[in-house]
Design a protein around this motif. Structure first.
Motif: not given
Ligand code: GAL
Length: 654
Positions: A9, A38, A104, A142, A266, A268, A302, A308, A341
């Protein structure tokens, strides 16, 4: 080759760091950097005033290091000026009110005004970047969910969708059974999206709920088509995807990805081992599910790289080998690109404790060293990228079942995902590759097709499964199949499993939704298993009993039936068993079809195989925090906690 990516980012860091970051990411082994998703307020600080100079610089710095970018469209985070100027771009919750701003994902993907602005920013980006050699691929928005927005635009879109589907109110009233509770609609305006969460979904008409979910799925798919269409106008060769997650309100992923080039997810996985491992969770299921979106290899946009902690408290730090183990687990299930990520943990904003590869200190740490080692290992396996999974078994998935069973829980603890996962876990624990495919996908390449709970029935599926079995395939189908028609209404005048009865050679005389109570079944060939949740009391037509209930007033009544059908076989599982029951059943089913099995794997060791032009690679993943030992063709294999071992066709460990 397996591509390595890193999520970065630039807008969150001082420019003085960009160059150094790019050099370090390249040195670590990255090929692609994902960015932009983003950063709308930086790309368009004021209505119609665009500034891409910073993004140009970031892309240039990245490409100077020989890396490409995955460009994210920033539409998940509309700038506050847009919401202020155009209130009709704000998403409304299921409480029928505009969502509070400031986090968001608050845009309404249906709002014509939002589409106009989102379309413009995507167009500006496409005009500037599409087709450029620095751009490896595009990511849209996203983690899209099913559209549950209740704003005025969505209300009227829902009514239009229904008008298109049913034509007249008469036919809608009939399809939904609206005579119940005086629900007959006499004006389209009376139809509301589903408000008032406190009375949802229990009291709502299930047929309406099912259509509402289908409408939501169409909105999400249309939004994806809308954005990808713009990019393709500027570059017809662009590779476009979006990063899926598994949210509570799941979209229809098959529709969502239909127009996209590659599925992406993504990843996780659970980090609280061993507790998580005791649960029926295997992350492997989700990875196979994602591969099924397009029935080909996929990407991880990601990949979990640190403890986390965004909104919830910070999770335990990943165990040694957890980051690389889970990354390789994704590869083992078909990932061809892994983007981690994120590069460095944010120092500001909501996610400052959601850890990336580097900590705030910015100095090399244990996680970075582990990934360095992983990337070195992957670089030594260049053939891997030219392999895929070929599966003798398939699990049928349908978004309709997901929607209907979520809205109408059949018994306390009974869940569609549990049904899917019970079969899946048995397959990976036996070393059998398994695809998770949409219900209308061709079945010809499979030997065993698993059909967990097909509540909302497509009669066409019943005849396709009969054909498959007749020609020598094995079908395993479970309780609550054949219950409802396509509208989500119960089928009148046929005993369950209605359209599947001939195939299964049995029918249900009565059912007992026992919830969390545990009971037992005895297998005809010997052995006892615990069951829970649901008991179909079966009467056999042409089938044989495979297991019978023990206890209660239905002791001795068949619980699982096995039927010869043409050249093949069908099993009907009328209950929900413990994991071991599925293993036993699948060992029998696979052996009968001559599918090779690894029966000596200990619980928690998952095995898949990728093969193709690049060679054959068998992956052995220890998804537990204990060391594991097992015998493999006379060899003793040891796996450390979370270790992935890979064996080639030459039986060499690499
Ligand atoms: C994902 C999301 C990322 C980041 C991450 C943190 O769901 O796409 O932007 O928030 O979670 O866990």
């Amino acid at each position: 080759m397996i591509r390595i990516g890193i999520d970065y980012y630039p807008e969150q860091w001082d420019r003085a760091l960009w160059e150094e970051d790019a050099v370090r990411m390249r040195a670590l082994g990255a090929h692609v950097i994902r960015l932009g998703e983003f950063a709308w307020s930086r790309m368009e600080p004021k209505d119609g005033v665009f500034d891409f100079t910073w993004l140009d610089d970031a892309i240039e710095i990245i490409s100077r290091q020989g890396m490409q970018v995955i460009l994210g469209t920033p539409t998940n985070c509309a700038p506050l000026w847009l919401y202020q100027e155009h209130q009709d771009t704000i998403q409304w919750g299921r409480d029928g009110r505009p969502t509070d701003l400031g986090i968001r994902g608050h845009r309404c993907m249906v709002s014509p005004t939002f589409r106009q602005y989102a379309g413009r920013i995507v167009e500006e980006m496409s005009r500037r970047y599409a087709g450029r050699p620095e751009v490896f691929a595009w990511q849209l928005d996203n983690e899209l969910e099913n559209n549950h927005c209740t704003c005025p635009a969505c209300r009227s879109a829902f009514r239009d969708w229904l008008r298109e589907k049913y034509g007249t109110l008469d036919s809608l009233n009939r399809a939904w059974g609206n005579m119940v509770w005086s629900g007959e609609v006499s004006d389209w305006e009376q139809i509301q999206p589903l408000l008032a969460p406190e009375c949802l979904p229990r009291w709502h008409n299930p047929a309406c709920l099912l259509d509402y979910e289908r409408f939501g799925a169409d909105c999400t798919a249309d939004y994806v088509r809308f954005q990808s269409g713009i990019i393709r106008r500027y570059d017809s060769q662009a590779v476009i995807t979006t990063n899926a997650c598994i949210p509570a309100n799941m979209p229809d992923f098959h529709k969502e990805f239909a127009e996209l080039d590659v599925a992406a997810y993504d990843d996780y996985p659970p980090v609280r081992l061993p507790e998580d491992a005791e649960e029926l969770y295997s992350n492997a299921f989700v990875l196979d599910f994602v591969r099924g979106f397009k029935q080909k290899n996929f990407w991880i946009l990601e990949q979990f790289a640190g403890h986390m902690g965004c909104w919830p408290p910070i999770s335990p730090t990943p165990e040694p080998e957890m980051l690389s183990g889970y990354a390789l687990q994704a590869v083992a299930h078909g990932a061809d690109l892994l983007s981690f990520f994120r590069w460095r943990t944010a120092c500001t904003g909501a996610e400052m404790f959601c850890h990336g590869i580097l900590d705030h200190s910015n100095v090399p740490n244990r996680r970075l060293r582990e990934l360095e080692e992983l990337f070195r290992r992957l670089a030594q396996l260049p053939g891997l990228g030219d392999t895929t999974l070929r599966s003798p078994a398939a699990i049928l998935y349908s978004a309709d079942q997901e929607f209907a069973l979520k809205n109408q829980t059949q018994s306390d603890g009974f869940a569609y995902w549990t049904q899917l996962r019970l079969f899946h876990e048995a397959c990976v624990g036996l070393g059998v590759n398994v695809d998770v495919i949409r219900e209308d996908a061709p079945l010809d390449n499979y030997q065993v097709v698993l059909v967990p709970t097909h509540l909302v029935t497509d009669p066409d599926l019943a005849s396709r499964l009969e054909d498959f079995a007749r020609r020598g395939g094995t079908v395993v189908i479970t309780n609550r199949s054949g219950v409802q028609d396509k509208n989500g209404n119960c089928i009148l005048g046929q005993e369950l499993p209605t359209v599947f009865r001939d195939l299964c050679g049995c029918h249900v005389t009565e059912y007992d939704p026992i919830g969390p109570v545990k009971q037992t079944v005895n297998l005809t060939k010997g052995g006892t298993y615990q069951i829970t949740s649901w008991c179909d009391l079966l009467e056999l037509d042409t089938a044989q009993a495979w297991a019978r209930y023990q206890g209660r007033f239905y002791s001795g009544v068949p619980a699982v039936a096995k039927n010869r059908f043409g050249e093949g076989t069908a099993y009907y599982v009328g209950t929900v068993g413990e994991k071991a029951m599925y293993r036993t059943l699948l060992i029998e089913a696979f052996r009968e079809r001559g599918v090779p099995l690894l029966e000596t794997l200990p619980q928690g060791v998952e095995v898949t195989t990728r093969s193709g032009e690049g060679g054959t690679y068998q992956f052995f993943f220890n998804n537990t925090v204990h060391g594991q030992n097992f015998q493999l063709q006379g060899e003793r294999v040891h796996l450390r906690p979370l270790e992935m071992k890979i064996r080639t066709e030459k039986e060499v460990w690499v």
